[in-house]
Design a protein around this motif. Structure first.
Motif, PDB file in Angstrom:
ATOM      1  N   GLU A  17     -23.593   7.539  36.719  1.00 44.51           N
ATOM      2  CA  GLU A  17     -23.981   6.172  37.487  1.00 44.51           C
ATOM      3  C   GLU A  17     -22.917   5.455  38.554  1.00 44.51           C
ATOM      4  OE1 GLU A  17     -27.264   4.883  37.131  1.00 44.51           O
ATOM      5  OE2 GLU A  17     -27.511   6.813  36.365  1.00 44.51           O
ATOM      6  N   ARG A  18     -21.813   5.628  38.107  1.00 39.30           N
ATOM      7  CA  ARG A  18     -20.739   5.128  39.079  1.00 39.30           C
ATOM      8  C   ARG A  18     -20.498   5.961  40.269  1.00 39.30           C
ATOM      9  NH1 ARG A  18     -14.997   4.206  36.312  1.00 39.30           N
ATOM     10  NH2 ARG A  18     -14.640   3.739  38.621  1.00 39.30           N
ATOM     11  N   VAL A  19     -20.577   7.278  39.791  1.00 44.17           N
ATOM     12  CA  VAL A  19     -20.606   8.128  41.147  1.00 44.17           C
ATOM     13  C   VAL A  19     -21.771   7.904  42.074  1.00 44.17           C
ATOM     14  CG1 VAL A  19     -20.747  10.572  41.998  1.00 44.17           C
ATOM     15  CG2 VAL A  19     -19.285   9.843  39.926  1.00 44.17           C
ATOM     16  N   LEU A  20     -23.159   7.903  41.547  1.00 45.05           N
ATOM     17  CA  LEU A  20     -24.281   7.465  42.439  1.00 45.05           C
ATOM     18  C   LEU A  20     -24.022   6.268  43.079  1.00 45.05           C
ATOM     19  CD1 LEU A  20     -27.134   8.900  40.668  1.00 45.05           C
ATOM     20  CD2 LEU A  20     -25.888   9.909  42.429  1.00 45.05           C
ATOM     21  N   ALA A  21     -23.295   5.340  42.590  1.00 44.89           N
ATOM     22  CA  ALA A  21     -23.289   4.054  43.191  1.00 44.89           C
ATOM     23  C   ALA A  21     -22.152   4.142  44.428  1.00 44.89           C
ATOM     24  CB  ALA A  21     -22.868   2.991  42.360  1.00 44.89           C
ATOM     25  N   ALA A  22     -21.241   5.312  44.320  1.00 47.08           N
ATOM     26  CA  ALA A  22     -20.181   5.317  45.297  1.00 47.08           C
ATOM     27  C   ALA A  22     -20.537   6.001  46.336  1.00 47.08           C
ATOM     28  CB  ALA A  22     -18.719   5.791  44.692  1.00 47.08           C
ATOM     29  N   VAL A  23     -21.543   7.060  46.357  1.00 42.68           N
ATOM     30  CA  VAL A  23     -21.852   7.778  47.481  1.00 42.68           C
ATOM     31  C   VAL A  23     -22.911   7.245  48.186  1.00 42.68           C
ATOM     32  CG1 VAL A  23     -21.374   9.854  45.945  1.00 42.68           C
ATOM     33  CG2 VAL A  23     -24.010   8.950  46.140  1.00 42.68           C
ATOM     34  N   PRO A  24     -23.312   7.898  49.539  1.00 48.79           N
ATOM     35  CA  PRO A  24     -24.524   7.190  50.332  1.00 48.79           C
ATOM     36  C   PRO A  24     -25.838   7.038  49.598  1.00 48.79           C
ATOM     37  CG  PRO A  24     -23.018   9.109  51.563  1.00 48.79           C
ATOM     38  CD  PRO A  24     -22.679   8.972  50.184  1.00 48.79           C
ATOM     39  N   PRO A  25     -26.642   6.077  50.119  1.00 47.63           N
ATOM     40  CA  PRO A  25     -27.823   5.807  49.641  1.00 47.63           C
ATOM     41  C   PRO A  25     -29.081   6.677  50.066  1.00 47.63           C
ATOM     42  CG  PRO A  25     -27.379   4.338  50.908  1.00 47.63           C
ATOM     43  CD  PRO A  25     -26.308   5.168  51.175  1.00 47.63           C
ATOM     44  N   ASP A  26     -29.995   6.473  49.484  1.00 46.84           N
ATOM     45  CA  ASP A  26     -31.161   7.255  49.892  1.00 46.84           C
ATOM     46  C   ASP A  26     -31.119   8.610  49.904  1.00 46.84           C
ATOM     47  OD1 ASP A  26     -32.190   4.581  50.746  1.00 46.84           O
ATOM     48  OD2 ASP A  26     -31.285   4.727  52.557  1.00 46.84           O
ATOM     49  N   LEU A  27     -30.969   9.027  48.826  1.00 45.54           N
ATOM     50  CA  LEU A  27     -30.666  10.619  48.459  1.00 45.54           C
ATOM     51  C   LEU A  27     -31.918  11.140  47.682  1.00 45.54           C
ATOM     52  CD1 LEU A  27     -26.989  10.715  47.085  1.00 45.54           C
ATOM     53  CD2 LEU A  27     -27.765  11.187  49.432  1.00 45.54           C
ATOM     54  N   LEU A  28     -32.650  12.131  48.252  1.00 48.50           N
ATOM     55  CA  LEU A  28     -33.595  12.727  47.527  1.00 48.50           C
ATOM     56  C   LEU A  28     -33.204  13.574  46.039  1.00 48.50           C
ATOM     57  CD1 LEU A  28     -36.497  13.701  47.406  1.00 48.50           C
ATOM     58  CD2 LEU A  28     -35.930  15.611  48.682  1.00 48.50           C
ATOM     59  N   TYR A  29     -31.929  14.122  46.384  1.00 50.36           N
ATOM     60  CA  TYR A  29     -31.445  14.710  45.144  1.00 50.36           C
ATOM     61  C   TYR A  29     -30.060  14.877  45.096  1.00 50.36           C
ATOM     62  CZ  TYR A  29     -30.598  18.067  49.079  1.00 50.36           C
ATOM     63  OH  TYR A  29     -30.394  18.642  50.117  1.00 50.36           O
ATOM     64  N   ALA A  30     -29.514  14.727  43.563  1.00 46.09           N
ATOM     65  CA  ALA A  30     -27.915  14.547  43.592  1.00 46.09           C
ATOM     66  C   ALA A  30     -27.997  15.397  42.361  1.00 46.09           C
ATOM     67  CB  ALA A  30     -27.623  13.272  43.695  1.00 46.09           C
ATOM     68  N   ARG A  31     -26.604  15.998  42.382  1.00 48.09           N
ATOM     69  CA  ARG A  31     -26.148  16.840  41.291  1.00 48.09           C
ATOM     70  C   ARG A  31     -24.559  16.357  40.818  1.00 48.09           C
ATOM     71  NH1 ARG A  31     -25.704  22.974  40.697  1.00 48.09           N
ATOM     72  NH2 ARG A  31     -23.377  22.582  40.781  1.00 48.09           N
ATOM     73  N   VAL A  32     -24.439  15.672  39.633  1.00 52.65           N
ATOM     74  CA  VAL A  32     -23.129  14.957  39.469  1.00 52.65           C
ATOM     75  C   VAL A  32     -22.528  16.001  38.558  1.00 52.65           C
ATOM     76  CG1 VAL A  32     -21.862  13.107  38.533  1.00 52.65           C
ATOM     77  CG2 VAL A  32     -23.919  12.949  40.009  1.00 52.65           C
ATOM     78  N   ASP A  33     -21.297  16.735  38.621  1.00 53.97           N
ATOM     79  CA  ASP A  33     -20.789  17.783  37.762  1.00 53.97           C
ATOM     80  C   ASP A  33     -19.327  17.037  37.249  1.00 53.97           C
ATOM     81  OD1 ASP A  33     -22.547  19.727  38.637  1.00 53.97           O
ATOM     82  OD2 ASP A  33     -21.479  20.379  40.238  1.00 53.97           O
ATOM     83  N   LEU A  34     -19.540  17.065  36.030  1.00 54.04           N
ATOM     84  CA  LEU A  34     -18.289  16.467  35.289  1.00 54.04           C
ATOM     85  C   LEU A  34     -17.765  17.339  34.346  1.00 54.04           C
ATOM     86  CD1 LEU A  34     -20.242  13.207  34.174  1.00 54.04           C
ATOM     87  CD2 LEU A  34     -18.982  13.459  36.016  1.00 54.04           C
ATOM     88  N   VAL A  35     -16.381  17.155  33.853  1.00 52.07           N
ATOM     89  CA  VAL A  35     -15.782  17.851  32.902  1.00 52.07           C
ATOM     90  C   VAL A  35     -14.874  16.705  32.203  1.00 52.07           C
ATOM     91  CG1 VAL A  35     -15.549  19.877  34.060  1.00 52.07           C
ATOM     92  CG2 VAL A  35     -13.843  18.226  34.356  1.00 52.07           C
ATOM     93  N   ARG A  36     -14.380  17.178  30.956  1.00 54.15           N
ATOM     94  CA  ARG A  36     -13.367  16.289  30.363  1.00 54.15           C
ATOM     95  C   ARG A  36     -12.134  16.737  30.475  1.00 54.15           C
ATOM     96  NH1 ARG A  36     -15.950  12.628  27.053  1.00 54.15           N
ATOM     97  NH2 ARG A  36     -18.220  12.753  26.608  1.00 54.15           N
ATOM     98  N   MET A  37     -11.221  15.609  30.316  1.00 42.45           N
ATOM     99  CA  MET A  37      -9.555  15.811  30.422  1.00 42.45           C
ATOM    100  C   MET A  37      -9.109  16.018  29.106  1.00 42.45           C
ATOM    101  SD  MET A  37      -8.548  15.487  33.448  1.00 42.45           S
ATOM    102  CE  MET A  37      -6.788  15.315  33.356  1.00 42.45           C
TER     103      MET A  37
END
Length: 275
Positions: free
Chosen positions: A215-235
């Motif tokens: 959710e933080r990532v989506l708040a930081a990227v440009p708005p009005d996106l049709l699709y988004a994929r956020v890829d995460l890993v753990r340290m």
């Protein structure tokens, strides 16, 4: 509504095994989808109510041409995601200033030494599908690959290889129209184990800290996106971090979640109505 589903030539787009799933869902939402190669000189993009980039997976070899194409299309019709987003997202230097926890990344200059890490992942900033990417525990080999890429005039990123990628896997969270759809544990590309239809991905519920970071990532990227994929890993200490946010032509794992195709189609229909 008539919408272009943007692909590449047959040698590339034949690997798009979710195209028919998406087009069927679009049709159910009253949207006539038509696959079109983004490099087809005969294509008249103004004939479409919108253009949606999907399996244009050959853009890596001609990014400047792709970005110029996106801006031309946007002058005659709606483009998803927007051209400015595609230009920004196709160069991973965006990770430098995103303002969220990311995988530690070293951006080498010619002649610079590498950090002391147990294992390295070296890749160009403009890349996809692990193209021109190497994983090695040999610091000299990593430095040599860095030098080769720099000699080609490319921006290079160096990251530590995280064992958690193999233990827990990469988690991809999928969003349509800003709304969460589903998440999958993805097969690690550099694990040395061949990806198959069976182990490519499995549905998984994000942990609270993973969902919060997405959710933080989506708040930081440009708005009005049709699709988004956020890829995460753990340290190693368990902290979730961003590997990358895919806003250009991500695989959406539509066939892994029953409701996903309809959610994608609904988001597109809403975007078209919004004008």
């Amino acid at each position: 509504m008539k919408v272009a589903y943007v692909t590449a030539d047959d040698t590339v787009s034949r690997h798009d095994d979710e195209r028919e799933t998406a087009l069927a869902a679009w049709l159910g939402a009253g949207i006539e989808g038509a696959p079109v190669n983004w490099r087809d000189p005969r294509a008249d993009w103004s004939e479409f109510d919108a253009v949606v980039v999907r399996s244009a997976w050959d853009y890596i070899e001609r990014r400047d041409e792709f970005v110029a194409w996106a801006h031309r299309v946007e002058r005659v019709t709606r483009l998803f995601n927007p051209a400015a987003v595609l230009e920004w997202n196709t160069d991973k230097t965006y990770l430098r200033a995103l303002g969220v926890p990311t995988v530690p990344t070293f951006w080498p200059e010619p002649g610079a030494g590498l950090p002391e890490w147990d294992e390295y992942v070296v890749k160009p900033a403009v890349s996809a599908g692990a193209r021109d990417t190497t994983r090695t525990a040999d610091r000299d080999a990593a430095a040599a690959h860095v030098a080769r890429l720099l000699d080609e005039g490319r921006t290079v990123m160096v990251q530590p290889y995280l064992p958690s990628v193999e233990l827990e896997g990469e988690l991809s969270l999928l969003y349509f129209g800003g709304r969460f759809s589903h998440a999958v544990r993805r097969h690690p590309m550099l694990s040395g184990v061949e990806a198959t239809a069976e182990n490519r991905a499995t549905l998984r519920d994000p942990d609270d800290d993973q969902f919060a970071l997405a959710e933080r990532v989506l708040a930081a990227v440009p708005p009005d996106l049709l699709y988004a994929r956020v890829d995460l890993v753990r340290m190693p200490d368990g902290e979730p971090v961003l590997m990358e946010v895919e806003l250009t032509e991500p695989y959406l794992f539509l066939r892994d979640e029953l409701a996903a195709p309809d959610l994608f189609a609904e988001a597109l229909a809403e975007a078209l109505k919004a004008g």
